[in-house]
Design an enzyme around this catalytic site. Sequence first.
Site, short mmCIF file in Angstrom:
data_model
loop_
_atom_site.label_atom_id
_atom_site.label_comp_id
_atom_site.label_asym_id
_atom_site.label_seq_id
_atom_site.Cartn_x
_atom_site.Cartn_y
_atom_site.Cartn_z
N SER A 81 0.80 -1.22 0.00
CA SER A 81 0.00 0.00 0.00
C SER A 81 0.83 1.27 0.00
O SER A 81 0.39 2.30 -0.52
CB SER A 81 -0.94 0.00 1.21
OG SER A 81 -0.22 -0.19 2.42
N ASP A 244 -5.48 7.40 8.98
CA ASP A 244 -5.53 6.16 9.76
C ASP A 244 -4.35 5.98 10.70
O ASP A 244 -4.27 4.97 11.41
CB ASP A 244 -5.66 4.95 8.83
CG ASP A 244 -4.45 4.75 7.93
OD1 ASP A 244 -3.50 5.58 7.99
OD2 ASP A 244 -4.44 3.78 7.15
N HIS A 247 -0.73 4.72 7.36
CA HIS A 247 -0.13 5.00 6.05
C HIS A 247 0.38 6.43 6.00
O HIS A 247 -0.12 7.30 6.72
CB HIS A 247 -1.16 4.77 4.94
CG HIS A 247 -1.57 3.33 4.82
ND1 HIS A 247 -2.66 2.81 5.48
CD2 HIS A 247 -1.01 2.31 4.12
CE1 HIS A 247 -2.77 1.53 5.19
NE2 HIS A 247 -1.78 1.19 4.36
#
Length: 289
Positions: A81, A244, A247
């Site tokens: 990611s 979050d 990330h």
Amino acid sequence: MGTRVPFTPRAAVLGLAVVLGSVAAVSAVVVGALRALLHRQARIARRRIGKPLGEDALDADRVWGRRFDGPPVELAVFGDSIAAGLGAERPKDTLGGRLAKGVARATRRPVRLRTAATVGAESSQLASQVDALPAEYRPDIAVVVVGGNDVTHRIPVATATAHLADAVHRLRARGAEVVVGTCPDLGALRPVPQPLRVVGSRLSRQMALAQEEAAVGAGALAVSLGTTVGPFFVSQPAEMFSLDRFHPSALGYRRTAEALLPAVLSALADPLSPRPRTPPVRARLPRPA
């Protein structure tokens, strides 16, 4: 006055066995309690982080630096990611977008970005990311960022790094120079409680060191993200992390791209070795347990 038991080798062995048995029993209880604590803290961390960003990163694939002349530099990004850019609010703030802009400015050439990275990927998925490329596609430079999910999913280091080395071999066979950003320091993740955060930091450092050895051995340049940008994430979590708190934010991606860019430009300007005309011997992957 009690009767003194004479010392014999047999008595010594039996006494030692009793002591060791007691220590082993206590150790088993402690280890079991610690394991249960870490599992409980992992559930807490997952609940705290959640998925407020969803599972789809922004699409940043396009030609960057169109104002420059010449054929585009072909840049491909593989991995998880972070490589995909999850958490960036604009395409230009993704890792791929940042790297493409940096390469375009430095080389005075346009850069065509292709992002093969996927959210949640482990090192074992690098092969499918490479295989999904068009057969005729020949990247000039490939950037790989992976490892965090291998740590959190408890993938053995040897298994993860074998998949990484295999991916580097595959990309080199396509004619690409390769730069690997090693596993970030998971100790920077504030939502993860202690002592799990300490354990994660230690395991991610072990993964990063093994990745560096595997990547360099397969013909890539390696950049330690834990060393180069990890301190920024530790000291400036509010600025470096996205919503979050897991990330990177736009600033976090900028710092990460700045750490990778010198190696990317070095590989483009001075290839590590002549580009192979035939595929090299692939890394031998461990058999599934």
